[in-house]
Write a protein that holds these residues in place. Structure first.
Motif, PDB file in Angstrom:
ATOM      1  N   THR A  46      -5.705  -0.952   1.500  1.00 45.98           N
ATOM      2  CA  THR A  46      -6.090  -0.006   0.452  1.00 45.98           C
ATOM      3  C   THR A  46      -5.584  -0.464  -0.909  1.00 45.98           C
ATOM      4  O   THR A  46      -6.310  -0.393  -1.917  1.00 45.98           O
ATOM      5  CB  THR A  46      -5.525   1.391   0.769  1.00 45.98           C
ATOM      6  N   LYS A  47      -4.334  -0.954  -0.905  1.00 49.03           N
ATOM      7  CA  LYS A  47      -3.756  -1.425  -2.163  1.00 49.03           C
ATOM      8  C   LYS A  47      -4.524  -2.630  -2.693  1.00 49.03           C
ATOM      9  O   LYS A  47      -4.794  -2.722  -3.903  1.00 49.03           O
ATOM     10  CB  LYS A  47      -2.285  -1.780  -1.941  1.00 49.03           C
TER      11      LYS A  47
ATOM     12  N   TYR B  53      -3.128  -0.536   6.740  1.00 46.31           N
ATOM     13  CA  TYR B  53      -4.048   0.313   5.977  1.00 46.31           C
ATOM     14  C   TYR B  53      -3.597   0.414   4.517  1.00 46.31           C
ATOM     15  O   TYR B  53      -4.418   0.313   3.591  1.00 46.31           O
ATOM     16  CB  TYR B  53      -4.109   1.694   6.611  1.00 46.31           C
ATOM     17  N   ARG B  54      -2.280   0.587   4.341  1.00 49.33           N
ATOM     18  CA  ARG B  54      -1.761   0.700   2.969  1.00 49.33           C
ATOM     19  C   ARG B  54      -2.002  -0.582   2.191  1.00 49.33           C
ATOM     20  O   ARG B  54      -2.432  -0.549   1.026  1.00 49.33           O
ATOM     21  CB  ARG B  54      -0.263   1.006   3.035  1.00 49.33           C
TER      22      ARG B  54
END
Length: 413
Positions: free
Chosen positions: A177-178, A173-174
């Motif tokens: 998202t990034k 997810y990170r």
């Protein structure tokens, strides 16, 4: 005892043994517990049918298994042998056996390694050793403890796998998202750079067309338009150089040309090239340039750092249009300051502004076109010179950016 008992039941016992012999079980076992001193011991008698050699009449014979032999030798060896036969089984290697009376909890015989405790499984023996109960357990533990340990290990394994899975999901997810944020920033970067390129190009085209059409009447106007075209082309060149420098830095190919430089002259000449744009934008401009020791720097890179800071001050000053540039020596370093009275930067974002593409979340910032590369380039250039760039700012109170270079500056990137 047997003699008296057999005289009374000889006929029925003979029939029983004959019937059993026909079925393939010629023996009848009679267990008993007999007293030996102050305790009782187990013994077993095997009865079987034979014929009298003289008369041919049926007779009953018996073999008495000695109680001491059973207790001291036969049963212990038999229990150990039973375990040894299954020696390849890991669970059996940890098992121990014992014998007790069917109606007595005291241990009668045991295998090597019996460590007491409650048996896990018990079975009553039949055949030759009726009246005895065989018990088995695991050495040093119990099935319940093994079950609890297995459940605990399974739970911990499941928890670890769950944590790994949760960590993987969080990391995915990170990263997603990034990547989405980076893609959005790159899209904004392309849009902002396109706008910044369009502005000087439009001015150059406008003034060039005016000159081409010959509408000017005085030499002073010609000179003014030529100057504007030069200034805008320099502004355009600076923007393109920023993008090229950023590309080289990202690729790890940025090189610096360090030379002995008069910093006072460098700052003064750099500001002169930007003075016209500041005056046209209605800014009050101050400069305080002290004499400082010569330094080994990349002239073009340091000039670009100063212009990026001045350009930021110009773009993000709303009502109070004031810019001050100061150059002075402070102990073991030379400091170059750019001070404005603009919108300021929140404290929590003051370190993020030096990241590539990052722009403060103020509406005025987003309504002002910019590439988001200027401060990132400034930090890289200053670090390559062995210095640091500092910011002192508060929302609505303006900002002060300080480039601090050691007097003995770095001579390589």
């Amino acid at each position: 005892m047997y003699e008296g008992w057999l005289k009374m039941d000889f006929s029925s016992m003979t029939e029983k043994l004959a019937h059993s012999q026909k079925k393939g079980s010629p023996y009848f076992f009679e267990p008993e517990w007999v007293p030996r001193g102050d305790k009782r011991v187990y013994q077993s008698t095997a009865l079987f049918l034979i014929k009298d050699e003289k008369t041919g009449a049926p007779a009953i014979a018996g073999v008495l298994l000695d109680a001491d032999y059973l207790h001291d030798k036969f049963f212990p060896e038999m229990l150990d042998e039973m375990l040894n036969r299954n020696g390849n089984d890991a669970q059996v290697n940890h098992a121990v056996l014992m014998l007790r009376g069917k109606y007595d909890s005291a241990i009668f015989a045991q295998s090597s390694g019996w460590d007491g405790g409650t048996p896990e499984v018990e079975r009553n023996l039949e055949g030759a050793f009726q009246g005895l109960t065989l018990a088995i357990k695991l050495r040093g533990t119990t099935l319940a403890a093994i079950g609890q340990r297995f459940a605990r290990i399974s739970f911990l394994t499941l928890a670890a796998l769950s944590l790994v899975l949760a960590g993987g999901i969080a990391l995915t997810y990170r990263n997603v998202t990034k990547e989405m944020a980076l893609a959005r920033l790159k899209s904004d970067f392309v849009s902002n750079v396109s706008h910044e390129l369009r502005t000087p190009l439009s001015l150059i085209r406008l003034y060039a067309e005016t000159l081409e059409m010959g509408r000017l009447t005085s030499p002073e106007k010609y000179q003014e338009y030529y100057c504007i075209i030069r200034k805008e082309s320099e502004r355009l060149t600076a923007l393109i150089n920023n993008i090229l420098d950023f590309s080289r830095i990202e690729a790890g190919r940025k090189e610096y040309d360090f030379r002995e430089t008069d910093m006072s002259e460098l700052v003064h000449n750099t500001l002169d090239s930007y003075r016209y744009q500041l005056e046209q934008s209605g800014f009050q401009f101050e400069e305080k340039i002290d004499e400082v020791p010569p330094m080994r720097v990349d002239r073009e890179a340091m000039a670009r750092s100063l212009l990026n800071l001045v350009n930021n001050a110009l773009k993000y000053s709303q009502d109070r249009k004031f810019i001050s540039v100061n150059l002075y020596r402070d102990n073991g370093s030379v400091k170059l300051e750019v001070v404005d009275q603009g919108i300021g930067i929140p404290h929590q974002e003051q370190q993020k502004i030096f990241e590539k593409f990052y722009r403060v979340g103020d509406p005025l910032v987003h309504n002002t076109k910019g590439s988001g590369l200027g401060l990132s380039l400034v930090r890289h250039i200053v670090k390559a010179h062995g210095g640091e760039v500092l910011v002192d700012s508060a929302p609505g109170q303006g900002s002060k950016f300080t480039i601090a270079l050691p007097v003995k500056a770095a001579t390589s990137a």
